[in-house]
Design a protein around this motif. Structure first.
Motif, PDB file in Angstrom:
ATOM      1  N   ALA A   1      -8.846   8.262  27.424  1.00  8.55           N
ATOM      2  CA  ALA A   1      -7.753   8.175  28.391  1.00  8.55           C
ATOM      3  C   ALA A   1      -6.404   8.296  27.708  1.00  8.55           C
ATOM      4  CB  ALA A   1      -7.849   6.857  29.169  1.00  8.55           C
ATOM      5  N   PHE A   2      -6.245   7.642  26.559  1.00 10.23           N
ATOM      6  CA  PHE A   2      -4.955   7.704  25.867  1.00 10.23           C
ATOM      7  C   PHE A   2      -4.736   9.056  25.211  1.00 10.23           C
ATOM      8  CE2 PHE A   2      -4.851   3.324  26.851  1.00 10.23           C
ATOM      9  CZ  PHE A   2      -3.525   2.941  26.778  1.00 10.23           C
ATOM     10  N   LEU A   3      -5.811   9.738  24.853  1.00 14.29           N
ATOM     11  CA  LEU A   3      -5.664  11.107  24.373  1.00 14.29           C
ATOM     12  C   LEU A   3      -5.160  12.004  25.507  1.00 14.29           C
ATOM     13  CD1 LEU A   3      -6.012  13.221  22.149  1.00 14.29           C
ATOM     14  CD2 LEU A   3      -8.407  13.456  22.850  1.00 14.29           C
ATOM     15  N   VAL A   4      -5.733  11.849  26.698  1.00 11.17           N
ATOM     16  CA  VAL A   4      -5.279  12.623  27.853  1.00 11.17           C
ATOM     17  C   VAL A   4      -3.810  12.340  28.139  1.00 11.17           C
ATOM     18  CG1 VAL A   4      -5.527  12.900  30.355  1.00 11.17           C
ATOM     19  CG2 VAL A   4      -7.563  12.861  28.906  1.00 11.17           C
ATOM     20  N   LEU A   5      -3.412  11.076  28.141  1.00 11.37           N
ATOM     21  CA  LEU A   5      -2.014  10.729  28.393  1.00 11.37           C
ATOM     22  C   LEU A   5      -1.082  11.378  27.380  1.00 11.37           C
ATOM     23  CD1 LEU A   5      -2.340   6.924  29.232  1.00 11.37           C
ATOM     24  CD2 LEU A   5      -1.686   8.736  30.823  1.00 11.37           C
ATOM     25  N   THR A   6      -1.495  11.385  26.124  1.00 12.69           N
ATOM     26  CA  THR A   6      -0.667  11.978  25.072  1.00 12.69           C
ATOM     27  C   THR A   6      -0.540  13.479  25.260  1.00 12.69           C
ATOM     28  OG1 THR A   6      -1.297  10.257  23.484  1.00 12.69           O
ATOM     29  CG2 THR A   6      -0.463  12.326  22.581  1.00 12.69           C
ATOM     30  N   LEU A   7      -1.662  14.142  25.480  1.00 11.43           N
ATOM     31  CA  LEU A   7      -1.633  15.602  25.565  1.00 11.43           C
ATOM     32  C   LEU A   7      -0.943  16.092  26.834  1.00 11.43           C
ATOM     33  CD1 LEU A   7      -5.196  16.530  24.232  1.00 11.43           C
ATOM     34  CD2 LEU A   7      -3.074  16.137  22.965  1.00 11.43           C
ATOM     35  N   ARG A   8      -1.000  15.309  27.903  1.00 12.83           N
ATOM     36  CA  ARG A   8      -0.369  15.712  29.162  1.00 12.83           C
ATOM     37  C   ARG A   8       1.133  15.400  29.199  1.00 12.83           C
ATOM     38  NH1 ARG A   8      -3.387  16.250  33.902  1.00 12.83           N
ATOM     39  NH2 ARG A   8      -1.312  16.421  34.851  1.00 12.83           N
ATOM     40  N   SER A   9       1.631  14.672  28.228  1.00 12.32           N
ATOM     41  CA  SER A   9       3.033  14.254  28.232  1.00 12.32           C
ATOM     42  C   SER A   9       3.930  15.331  27.628  1.00 12.32           C
ATOM     43  CB  SER A   9       3.183  12.954  27.432  1.00 12.32           C
ATOM     44  OG  SER A   9       4.553  12.659  27.224  1.00 12.32           O
ATOM     45  N   ASP A  10       5.161  15.423  28.115  1.00 13.88           N
ATOM     46  CA  ASP A  10       6.117  16.357  27.525  1.00 13.88           C
ATOM     47  C   ASP A  10       6.904  15.721  26.384  1.00 13.88           C
ATOM     48  OD1 ASP A  10       7.742  14.645  28.937  1.00 13.88           O
ATOM     49  OD2 ASP A  10       8.747  16.189  30.133  1.00 13.88           O
ATOM     50  N   ARG A  11       6.616  14.442  26.059  1.00 14.28           N
ATOM     51  CA  ARG A  11       7.309  13.761  24.961  1.00 14.28           C
ATOM     52  C   ARG A  11       6.341  13.280  23.890  1.00 14.28           C
ATOM     53  NH1 ARG A  11      12.065  15.411  24.890  1.00 14.28           N
ATOM     54  NH2 ARG A  11      12.515  13.752  23.403  1.00 14.28           N
ATOM     55  N   HIS A  12       5.086  13.719  23.972  1.00 13.05           N
ATOM     56  CA  HIS A  12       4.068  13.290  23.014  1.00 13.05           C
ATOM     57  C   HIS A  12       3.150  14.451  22.691  1.00 13.05           C
ATOM     58  CE1 HIS A  12       5.208   9.820  25.518  1.00 13.05           C
ATOM     59  NE2 HIS A  12       5.012   9.073  24.459  1.00 13.05           N
ATOM     60  N   TYR A  13       2.512  14.387  21.534  1.00 18.67           N
ATOM     61  CA  TYR A  13       1.442  15.330  21.210  1.00 18.67           C
ATOM     62  C   TYR A  13       0.507  14.682  20.210  1.00 18.67           C
ATOM     63  CZ  TYR A  13       4.445  16.501  17.128  1.00 18.67           C
ATOM     64  OH  TYR A  13       5.217  16.458  15.990  1.00 18.67           O
ATOM     65  N   GLY A  14      -0.648  15.292  20.029  1.00 18.64           N
ATOM     66  CA  GLY A  14      -1.640  14.725  19.128  1.00 18.64           C
ATOM     67  C   GLY A  14      -2.089  15.721  18.081  1.00 18.64           C
ATOM     68  N   LEU A  15      -2.619  15.195  16.988  1.00 19.94           N
ATOM     69  CA  LEU A  15      -3.245  15.999  15.938  1.00 19.94           C
ATOM     70  C   LEU A  15      -4.650  15.464  15.701  1.00 19.94           C
ATOM     71  CD1 LEU A  15      -0.440  16.381  13.227  1.00 19.94           C
ATOM     72  CD2 LEU A  15      -1.057  18.002  15.047  1.00 19.94           C
ATOM     73  N   HIS A  16      -5.592  16.385  15.479  1.00 18.52           N
ATOM     74  CA  HIS A  16      -6.948  15.989  15.077  1.00 18.52           C
ATOM     75  C   HIS A  16      -6.881  15.659  13.591  1.00 18.52           C
ATOM     76  CE1 HIS A  16     -11.341  17.212  14.148  1.00 18.52           C
ATOM     77  NE2 HIS A  16     -11.270  15.934  14.482  1.00 18.52           N
ATOM     78  N   ALA A  17      -6.549  14.411  13.302  1.00 20.16           N
ATOM     79  CA  ALA A  17      -6.260  14.019  11.922  1.00 20.16           C
ATOM     80  C   ALA A  17      -6.461  12.521  11.762  1.00 20.16           C
ATOM     81  CB  ALA A  17      -4.817  14.387  11.555  1.00 20.16           C
ATOM     82  N   GLY A  18      -6.616  12.118  10.513  1.00 21.59           N
ATOM     83  CA  GLY A  18      -6.576  10.714  10.143  1.00 21.59           C
ATOM     84  C   GLY A  18      -5.352  10.479   9.285  1.00 21.59           C
ATOM     85  N   ALA A  19      -5.190   9.264   8.792  1.00 17.60           N
ATOM     86  CA  ALA A  19      -4.031   8.968   7.958  1.00 17.60           C
ATOM     87  C   ALA A  19      -4.337   7.807   7.020  1.00 17.60           C
ATOM     88  CB  ALA A  19      -2.808   8.637   8.801  1.00 17.60           C
TER      89      ALA A  19
END
Length: 314
Positions: free
Chosen positions: A118-136
């Motif tokens: 759900a939080f991945l969907v929220l991030t990707l659908r937002s115009d002020r957020h994005y995601g990377l397939h990554a760790g840190a």
């Protein structure tokens, strides 16, 4: 029902949950934020309203599609495991979870398939957020994003860093909030998805809560208290590593090459060209200040960690 506030992937979460599901929320989010806690920096993170209600069902959970149909355009995105479901409303920043009582002890359902997604969907659908397939990871205060194609060994690489003393911020998805002026990427450090053989090989994980992911060769493990002091919700990366098994060297990469490698990640859900341009500009600016390398993995996990530390402290 009580409402508490948490931090998850950099979002504020206002969570309403019945008493029977409080243990689930604790395993997902950890300790509630102190009452009246202010924003952690000059930016104000978005607040997501998450509600959980319980239901009775005799249906067994089944793996949902990675993304449901029309997830990137629908006003409501439904994540459905047959037994339980989550309804995500990106515009309203709400997640409504209907959880079967029989799934209360199933972290694959409420973790991997519902709330984390759900939080991945929220991030990707937002115009002020994005995601990377990554760790840190962070070694002696210097952090790196770590990305790779599926199956290369990103999860093992990041987990091994934690075992060797690094700080850990996540191993699968890192979220960027463009309004966060500190340039951080936010992860979910409380759990990881690892090869069961790796988990079994570590005595300190013998009593950790772990659950196999159906149809996958990984288990979802919740890190034991031993590692609590080295789990970080966010990092300000000074490097980005693209892992490969094509060689065992460290090779510099240009910014444009890294952008192309990550494009399918940060462009996901961005229907508006202006939004996509803003996202790409933000990532380009951050990458321009990082060491960008293709990092060839060897079979020696300890040696890989030593080379990671060398890259970060070069």
């Amino acid at each position: 029902m009580r409402q508490d506030h948490y931090e998850f992937y950099g979002f504020r979460v206002a969570c309403t949950v019945p008493p029977e599901a409080e243990a689930v929320v604790g395993r997902l989010f950890g300790t509630p934020l102190p009452s009246g806690a202010g924003a952690p920096s000059s930016w104000t993170p978005d607040t997501v309203h998450l509600s959980v209600e319980l239901t009775d069902t005799d249906r067994a959970p089944v793996p949902p599609p990675y993304f449901p149909q029309d997830w990137d355009t629908s006003d409501e995105v439904v994540l459905d495991t047959v037994s339980s479901r989550a309804v995500v409303s990106p515009a309203r920043r709400t997640v409504r979870v209907t959880l079967a009582r029989t799934d209360l002890d199933n972290p694959i359902v409420w973790g991997r398939w519902l709330v984390e997604k759900a939080f991945l969907v929220l991030t990707l659908r937002s115009d002020r957020h994005y995601g990377l397939h990554a760790g840190a990871l962070s070694v002696d205060g210097r952090a790196a994003l770590v990305t790779a194609d599926s199956g290369v060994g990103k999860s093992t690489f990041t987990a091994w860093g934690l075992f060797q003393g690094a700080d850990f911020a996540g191993e699968d998805a890192m979220m960027r909030h463009i309004d966060d002026t500190e340039g951080r990427f936010w992860g979910h450090p409380r759990c990881a998805y690892l090869d069961p053989a790796l988990i079994k090989s570590r005595p300190e994980l013998a009593d950790a809560q772990a659950a196999p992911v159906p149809a996958r060769d990984k288990s979802r493990i919740e890190w034991p208290a031993l590692y609590a002091s080295r789990l970080r919700p966010a990092v300000r990366p000074g490097a980005l590593l693209v892992l490969t098994r094509d060689h065992e060297t460290v090779r510099p990469l240009p910014v444009d090459a890294v952008l192309d490698l990550c494009r399918s990640d940060f462009a996901a859900g961005k229907e508006d060209p202006a939004v996509l341009q803003r996202v790409e500009s933000d990532l380009r600016a951050l990458l321009s200040d990082m060491a960008l390398v293709e990092f060839g993995l060897s079979t020696d996990l300890d040696a890989n960690f030593v080379r990671l530390a060398a890259v970060l402290h070069h």
